[in-house]
Each structure stands twice: as structure tokens, then as C-alpha cells.
Design a protein around this motif. Sequence first.
Motif, PDB file in Angstrom:
ATOM      1  N   ALA A 150       0.822  -1.217   0.000  1.00 27.82           N
ATOM      2  CA  ALA A 150       0.000   0.000   0.000  1.00 27.82           C
ATOM      3  C   ALA A 150       0.850   1.258   0.000  1.00 27.82           C
ATOM      4  CB  ALA A 150      -0.919  -0.005   1.222  1.00 27.82           C
ATOM      5  N   LEU A 151       2.000   1.205   0.637  1.00 27.88           N
ATOM      6  CA  LEU A 151       2.858   2.382   0.702  1.00 27.88           C
ATOM      7  C   LEU A 151       3.857   2.430  -0.429  1.00 27.88           C
ATOM      8  CD1 LEU A 151       3.830   3.024   4.414  1.00 27.88           C
ATOM      9  CD2 LEU A 151       2.383   4.373   2.916  1.00 27.88           C
ATOM     10  N   ILE A 152       4.587   1.366  -0.603  1.00 27.29           N
ATOM     11  CA  ILE A 152       5.548   1.317  -1.708  1.00 27.29           C
ATOM     12  C   ILE A 152       5.455  -0.037  -2.388  1.00 27.29           C
ATOM     13  CG2 ILE A 152       7.223   2.955  -0.820  1.00 27.29           C
ATOM     14  CD1 ILE A 152       8.759   0.731   0.364  1.00 27.29           C
ATOM     15  N   PRO A 153       5.715  -0.061  -3.695  1.00 27.88           N
ATOM     16  CA  PRO A 153       5.649  -1.334  -4.411  1.00 27.88           C
ATOM     17  C   PRO A 153       6.579  -2.347  -3.773  1.00 27.88           C
ATOM     18  CG  PRO A 153       5.924   0.509  -5.938  1.00 27.88           C
ATOM     19  CD  PRO A 153       6.086   1.069  -4.563  1.00 27.88           C
ATOM     20  N   LEU A 154       6.081  -3.567  -3.664  1.00 29.25           N
ATOM     21  CA  LEU A 154       6.865  -4.594  -2.994  1.00 29.25           C
ATOM     22  C   LEU A 154       8.209  -4.855  -3.660  1.00 29.25           C
ATOM     23  CD1 LEU A 154       4.167  -7.199  -1.869  1.00 29.25           C
ATOM     24  CD2 LEU A 154       5.191  -5.303  -0.615  1.00 29.25           C
ATOM     25  N   GLN A 155       8.310  -4.508  -4.950  1.00 23.27           N
ATOM     26  CA  GLN A 155       9.573  -4.747  -5.643  1.00 23.27           C
ATOM     27  C   GLN A 155      10.738  -4.001  -5.017  1.00 23.27           C
ATOM     28  OE1 GLN A 155       6.703  -4.205  -7.078  1.00 23.27           O
ATOM     29  NE2 GLN A 155       6.521  -5.142  -9.110  1.00 23.27           N
ATOM     30  N   PHE A 156      10.430  -2.961  -4.236  1.00 28.85           N
ATOM     31  CA  PHE A 156      11.506  -2.168  -3.672  1.00 28.85           C
ATOM     32  C   PHE A 156      12.136  -2.812  -2.448  1.00 28.85           C
ATOM     33  CE2 PHE A 156      11.979   1.821  -5.910  1.00 28.85           C
ATOM     34  CZ  PHE A 156      10.878   1.828  -6.735  1.00 28.85           C
ATOM     35  N   PHE A 157      11.428  -3.776  -1.872  1.00 25.37           N
ATOM     36  CA  PHE A 157      11.999  -4.431  -0.702  1.00 25.37           C
ATOM     37  C   PHE A 157      13.160  -5.311  -1.107  1.00 25.37           C
ATOM     38  CE2 PHE A 157       9.366  -3.568   2.936  1.00 25.37           C
ATOM     39  CZ  PHE A 157       8.198  -3.091   2.388  1.00 25.37           C
ATOM     40  N   PRO A 158      14.110  -5.508  -0.195  1.00 26.69           N
ATOM     41  CA  PRO A 158      15.218  -6.413  -0.497  1.00 26.69           C
ATOM     42  C   PRO A 158      14.692  -7.791  -0.849  1.00 26.69           C
ATOM     43  CG  PRO A 158      15.640  -5.220   1.533  1.00 26.69           C
ATOM     44  CD  PRO A 158      14.246  -4.867   1.120  1.00 26.69           C
ATOM     45  N   GLU A 159      15.422  -8.471  -1.728  1.00 27.92           N
ATOM     46  CA  GLU A 159      15.027  -9.791  -2.242  1.00 27.92           C
ATOM     47  C   GLU A 159      14.573 -10.734  -1.153  1.00 27.92           C
ATOM     48  OE1 GLU A 159      15.293  -9.323  -6.316  1.00 27.92           O
ATOM     49  OE2 GLU A 159      15.057 -11.283  -5.357  1.00 27.92           O
ATOM     50  N   ALA A 160      15.410 -10.796  -0.109  1.00 23.17           N
ATOM     51  CA  ALA A 160      15.132 -11.762   0.968  1.00 23.17           C
ATOM     52  C   ALA A 160      13.759 -11.510   1.584  1.00 23.17           C
ATOM     53  CB  ALA A 160      16.221 -11.683   2.021  1.00 23.17           C
ATOM     54  N   LEU A 186       7.496 -12.170   2.044  1.00 21.34           N
ATOM     55  CA  LEU A 186       6.218 -11.485   1.860  1.00 21.34           C
ATOM     56  C   LEU A 186       5.266 -12.237   0.946  1.00 21.34           C
ATOM     57  CD1 LEU A 186       7.236  -7.721   1.650  1.00 21.34           C
ATOM     58  CD2 LEU A 186       6.309  -8.980   3.575  1.00 21.34           C
ATOM     59  N   TYR A 187       5.827 -12.882  -0.070  1.00 17.36           N
ATOM     60  CA  TYR A 187       4.957 -13.569  -1.009  1.00 17.36           C
ATOM     61  C   TYR A 187       4.239 -14.752  -0.397  1.00 17.36           C
ATOM     62  CZ  TYR A 187       6.412 -10.559  -4.809  1.00 17.36           C
ATOM     63  OH  TYR A 187       6.619  -9.465  -5.609  1.00 17.36           O
ATOM     64  N   TRP A 188       4.682 -15.157   0.776  1.00 14.33           N
ATOM     65  CA  TRP A 188       4.001 -16.258   1.438  1.00 14.33           C
ATOM     66  C   TRP A 188       2.895 -15.768   2.368  1.00 14.33           C
ATOM     67  CZ3 TRP A 188       4.006 -21.155   0.274  1.00 14.33           C
ATOM     68  CH2 TRP A 188       5.071 -21.643  -0.499  1.00 14.33           C
ATOM     69  N   LEU A 189       2.893 -14.445   2.609  1.00 12.79           N
ATOM     70  CA  LEU A 189       1.901 -13.897   3.522  1.00 12.79           C
ATOM     71  C   LEU A 189       0.679 -13.411   2.767  1.00 12.79           C
ATOM     72  CD1 LEU A 189       4.277 -11.834   5.820  1.00 12.79           C
ATOM     73  CD2 LEU A 189       3.211 -14.038   6.312  1.00 12.79           C
ATOM     74  N   PRO A 190      -0.467 -13.342   3.466  1.00 14.35           N
ATOM     75  CA  PRO A 190      -1.688 -12.937   2.767  1.00 14.35           C
ATOM     76  C   PRO A 190      -1.743 -11.452   2.419  1.00 14.35           C
ATOM     77  CG  PRO A 190      -2.131 -13.268   5.094  1.00 14.35           C
ATOM     78  CD  PRO A 190      -0.728 -13.701   4.869  1.00 14.35           C
ATOM     79  N   PHE A 191      -0.867 -10.634   2.996  1.00 13.04           N
ATOM     80  CA  PHE A 191      -0.996  -9.195   2.826  1.00 13.04           C
ATOM     81  C   PHE A 191      -0.866  -8.723   1.390  1.00 13.04           C
ATOM     82  CE2 PHE A 191      -1.312  -9.339   7.141  1.00 13.04           C
ATOM     83  CZ  PHE A 191      -0.194  -9.880   7.739  1.00 13.04           C
TER      84      PHE A 191
END
Lengths: 265, 263, 340
Positions: free
Chosen positions: B188-198, B203-208
Motif C-alpha cells: 500500500a505504501l511502496i511497491p513490494l519490488q523495492f523491498f530487499p530480495e530476501a 512477503l509472497y508467502w503472507l496474505p498481505f
Amino acid sequence: MRTLGEYFRLYIIIEAQYIKARMQYRADFIISSIGMFFSSLATLGVFWVILETVPDLAGWSLMEMVFIYAFYMIAISPMQILFDHAWQIRFHVQQGTFLKYYFRPLNMMFYYMSEMFDLKGLTQLVIGIALLIYSSIQLNLDWSLTRFFLLLMTVFSAALVQISIVVAASCAAFWVIDSYPVLGLAWKLREFSPYPMSIFDGAFRFAFTYVIPIGFVAFYPSQLFLRPEEVSSLVYFSPIVGLGLFAITYWIWTKGVNSYTGTGS
Amino acid sequence: MRSYLPVARATYMIGLVYRFGFLFAIVGNLVYLGVAYYLWKSIYRHSETLRGLTFNETFLYVGLGSAIFILLKTYADWIIHYEIREGAIAMYLTKPIDFQIYALFANLGSMIMNVTVLTIPTALIMTLIFKVKFAFGPGLFLFPISLLLAFLVSFSIDYFIGIMGFYTESVWGLSATKEIVVTVFSGALIPLQFFPEAIQKVLYWLPFQAIYHTPLMMMTKPDQGLNIFLPMILVQLAWAAILFVLARLFYNQAIKVLRIAGG
Amino acid sequence: MSLIHIKGLSKHFKILNRREGLGGAFRDLFSGSYRTVEAVADISFDIEAGEIVGYIGPNGAGKSTTIKMMTGILKPTGGVIQVNGLAPYENRIRQAQIMGVVFGQRTQLWWDLPVIESFKILKEIYKVDQTTFDKHMGLFNELVGLNALYSQQVRTLSLGQRMLCDIAASFLHNPQVVFLDEPTIGLDISVKAKIRSLIKTLNSERNTTIILTTHDLGDVEALCQRIIIIDKGRILYDGDIKRVNALFGAYRTLKLQIDNFTEATLQTLKDKLTECFGAGHGITVAETEEFWTDVTIDQARTPLSDVLSFVMKNFQVIDVRIVEISMENVVRKVYDGALG
């Protein structure tokens, strides 16, 4: 009439009791503090993520952002701790319970706000102070007595700016039922306060400096300590900005309180 | 199901009365868009593309995120907390209605109101004032479905928190934590692509990410093939179903406790 | 000089006529058309120290508006109002020192705190010296056993206990006037008696003026020497309670729910009553909300039991309630010149 000292003493007496009573809800206190801890660091987390991708944000390094953020946390704590009751104005107004605040020989804003003392705001304050110390060390800032005094002065002004904006927004409840989005807007503005003002230009920069001066909540004061050569002399006038804004807010409150006639006849 | 429609209509009508509030909500969104615009422009000062997204795509992502934020913000946690605390829950137990469905429809009504008054104007403002370019592709058609599923996921999580709040007698703390966790880790705040790979992997395993990231990606890069989109939708569906059922079970459990404890 | 002096008092409200839709909301911000509501039209009375005055009237009569002007919340539109020689609105904080206020349902004490702590805080707020404080707390304990409640949080108290605390608290700082708004609402008879006795004793001990607004005529009968009736912003009656007492005591209202009720039924009922009890039966019939019919009976002229058995015999009555005369009916009677 009461002096400031008498009001202060009365405040301590009331809050001592309030805190004693709230401490009974231990689970709530702990969970709230934890929730506060996470909310506090969310925006900082966003900055961290961004600064992993790009080398600087409008010319500001990560550690400088941490300093600004720390200043921000300290500046917003007084609002959180002392004026938290502002959020409930709309409920009291709608349910008619706001009337009782007129009947004591006390200043109404004092009486109203003294009914809540938000302990979890202390978490914010502590985190802010810790981060400020940490980033100061990392940035090798030197603190002379003058600078320390300047820090107190700017924090004080920043706190007043923050308080003024939110309390003024909450006063919308005196006139309209659906006043919540006004508070929502004030809250959003609060979240933008730790952003470097240098990313803005034109109307936005003007608005955030002169109209709803969230720039004075964290960024401009921080500039004073981080990049004193770049700072505009405006910053030295922060107490005037803070006090002036608070005077306006108090005026709005008075107007609101006078126009409120209560429910029923 | 049909008997719940009046509930949705009621909350929709309530929205019509609160015009002042909506005016301000739109202004609030405008300010957010402006700030996001400047922030990301500044970030993109250094390069055209970051983490596989252009400025236009990122701004679209973030802007649209703000437009749908109000849609996906359900108050299920507070509704539950309030009803259980005030004992009004007893009233619902004696009526032949399903509380969870009732709460869902109540939210739906206000959600539709919010779409008309907030989301669409925001989207218009983005195109006209900020000159955001929307691309075309199958993603555009999947977006509404994805949005609906996202709503269900968000609703169930909130519902869950509401019931947990009942056990711990503290809703604020849980709600705030959930709010932050969801907002930051859902995109919601920033695209998930910006988070570090790890972190992304976790995150992709979580429902958020099913709440914001999935639907937003449909609009941001709609021309990706169905082989990319369909699995995302299925994941959403899975989460929506699992969480809805879990929330229901948890609710039934809580009601049992309430009945025994009395009050 | 009277403690409370009111002359030609009036209060008008300007209400915005709201326009429809989102566009309307926008336009309302810039220009609006208003209509004026006259809540209080032209009121005059004087109240001396030590009086207990019942200030009654139907809902919407202007009671709360007058009280709000007396307590300094509302600014009058016209006329003179003085409490203890000062205009309340311009001197809110100073007036608050000599006033006590109790709202029936909403407590003025601190919700989460033990009762005694609320009193201690009030002691600080009103700058009550220790001697006076101890004396009053002793008096409260003597009258209603307040000590037993000291350590309980206000929110755990029953409604009756809370009312007793609120009333006691309003007298703590020895005010000159206390405004009681619905002090016995929702309470059972024994608690009501306790509260009335508390109020009466405090009034005589301290010569505190008491202004009582209530819908409970039992309160009025038990406490007030003087009654002011207000309706539609004007004073209907201001005088001794004895004359109005005659109005309350003998009257009872029979509330009936009649099956298959139509407009015609109302008229039939009236006609049949006249037929059975004669022309001067002193019974009035009115239809009130939600299928209930009010049959108000002057027991001095026609016994209630007779009317009841008559009605049961001649009509299909589903439900019956017997209540004391209502405020609305009293006012109606005063309008009709029952007080001459």
C-alpha cells in the motif's frame, strides 16, 4: 483566576490519578505500546527501503533521514500524550456529553484535554530520543550549550505546530457531523512531516512552509543542526510560528465551543 | 443472501448524507497524490527504471493504491469489538441472521459509496492532472475481480483482529499493529519490488500482498500474460477462502465463550 | 437583589437550510439561507436564595435553553439575565465557582477513578479548604452513607449510586445555586426517596437555591415550593405549587391499546363515556403515538375503576397501563385554563 502554576499543579494531580487507573489495564498498555512501537517505525522503514535502492533522497543520506525522523518523533509526542482527547471531540459533541466541560471554573481546553493522558505516546518519545542520540553520534554532530538550547526551542515550537494542526482539525466536529476526514487530513499531513521539504517546489512547498507549516515540525529545525549553512533564517522564528499557530487554533476552539449548543432543547 | 442487500443499501445511503466529509476526503487524497508525486520524482532522479518499474508505473501503483485504500479499509475489527463489548451481539444472536455476512454487507454498502465518490475521482485526477498513463492488457479486466477478492481478504483479517481484541480487551494496539503490518507489507505504501530480495520472498508467502500488491500489479503492468495473472488470482482466492473460514470458526469459538461467561 | 434575575429574556437560533447533494454542500460553504427558531421568547422571573424551584415543561419548550443561559453556556439574544449580580455568559469561570450542575444521565465525575478521588480533584478545582471539605464529606456520609462507595470506580456504580455521588459532588464547594436536570430518571422508588431527601436536606442545611428540571411529578411534589411552567418559549405559570398540586394529585391516565382501532373508535369512545358517566365526567380522551389511547381521568369526579371496567366491557382492549398524569397533559390543562 488561576495562574499557570496552579493549572500545572492541578494537571499533575489529575493525571496521577488517571495513570493509576489506566495501569489496571495491563494487557492493553503492553499491546498498545507494542502497536505504537511498530507504527512509529513504519515510515522510517519506508525510508530505509527506499535508501537501499537509491543513494540519497533529495540529497539526504539515510543517517540524516534518521535524525530528521527522530526529531519528528520527539516533536509529535506532546501532541500524542497530552492532547489525545482531541480525537474524541466528535463523540462527545454528538452524544451531548460535551456539555459537562462548561460547568467547572476551569479553562475548557485544559479541562477537556486533561481527561486523557496517553501513556503509549511515551514509547514514541523514548524511541525519538534514542534515535536522535544514535544519529547524532553517527553523523558526528557536536552539541554546544547554544545548540542544545536551540534544540529545545525548536522542539517546543515543532510540538506546538503539530498540536495546533491536529486540534484545529478536530474542532471541525463542533460544526459538522462527518468531521472525521478533516482529522484524517491532518493526520496524513503529520505523516509527511519527516519528508525532506526539498523534494517539493511551487505550491506544495509554499503550503507546507507558510500555510500548514508541517515543514517546521521536523525538517527545517533539523536543517539547523544538519546543514546550518543551508538553513533559512526563518527557522529562528519557529517559536513565533508555533505560538502563532496555537493562538489561531485556540481561537478556533473558542469559536467552536461557543457555537456548540448541545443536543435536545 | 438477497435479504442482506437492504443492509448494504442502508450504509450506502448513510454515505450520501456525509458530503462534507467526502469533500475533505477527496482533498486529503489529492494532497497525498501530490506528495507521492514529488517524493517519487525525487527518488527517480537517479535513473529511469528502478527494480523493474518506471516512474510512471510506480506512481500509478502508489496513486491507485491510495484510491483503493479507502475501499479496502474495512472497519470490521471495530464493529466486532464494539458489538461484543456493548453486548449488542446478543441482539444479533437472537435474530436469524449470520453476523459475519451481515458485517460483510454493511461494509459493502459503504465501499460502493466510496468507489463512486473517492476512487473514481482520484483515478480521474491521476489521469488528467498528473498525466499518468494507463497501459492496456488483460490485467485491466482482472482488476475488478482481484479487487473484490482483496476486499474479502482484508475484511477477514480485520474480523479476526476484532475477535482477538475481544479476548485481550484491547483493540487499539492490535488494530494499529495490524494496520502497519498490512500497510507496509501489502504494497500500500511502496511497491513490494523495492523491498530487499530476501524480504520479498517472505512477503509472497503472507496474505498481505493479496490485498494491495496483486490488484495493483494488474493495473500497473496489465500486459503481462494470463500465465502470470491467473496464479496471482488463485492465490488471492485461496487466502480469501481460508481467512473467511478461519474468521468464522474463531468467531463461533468466541461466541461460545461469551455465552458461557455471560454478559 | 434576587439571586437570579431574568427579565425579557429571549434566545433565537439561526438554522441553516441545507441544500442537497455534493454540489449543495459546496455551495453551502459560501452562501446559505437561514431560518430563525425562537427557542425562548420573552421570559421574566426572579429567584431568591434558598428557594427550590421546579422548572417544568414539555420537550422542546425551551427549558434547556433557559438553563443553558443561566449557567453561562448560551448567550441570550435579548433581555437581561443575572446570577448573583453577574451576567453568566460573560463570566463563565467565575460563575462556575458558585454553581453546581447535575445532569440526570451523564456523570460529571471521573469515570475510571474511585469516587473519593473524584471528590479530591473537585476539592482542588474549586479550591475548597480542608475544613469545609471534611465537614461536607461527613455530611454526605451521614445522609447517604457515601463512605461505603469511596473506593469504587465511578463506572462500577449503579445508576442510583452514581446519582447520589453526582448530587453530593455538586454541593461540595458550597455553591449558591444548584441546577438539577432529571435527577431521578430511571431510578426505583426507594432510591428516588433517598435522592429527594438528600436534596431537601442539603437545601435546608446550606440554604442553597435549587432549580429542578424534571418530568417526574413526584420530584416536583416532594421538593418544590414554587413551579415555573414553560411551553413554546414562554412562561405559562409561575407560582405556588399548591395550586398545581390539585391538578396532579387527582388525575390518572389510563393507557389503552384497543384492537381494530380506527378514527371512528376514538369518537365512539368519547360518546359512550358521556353516555355512561354523564356530561361533567372530567375525562379526556386523546390518541397518542403507536396505537395507544390516553384516557385521562379526574378521580375527584369519576373513579378510575369505574372507567376501567366500562372500557373493558365495551371495547376489545389488548393492553392496559395506568400512569400518573403526564407532563404534557398537565401543560395542556394549564393551557385550557385549569389554573384560572
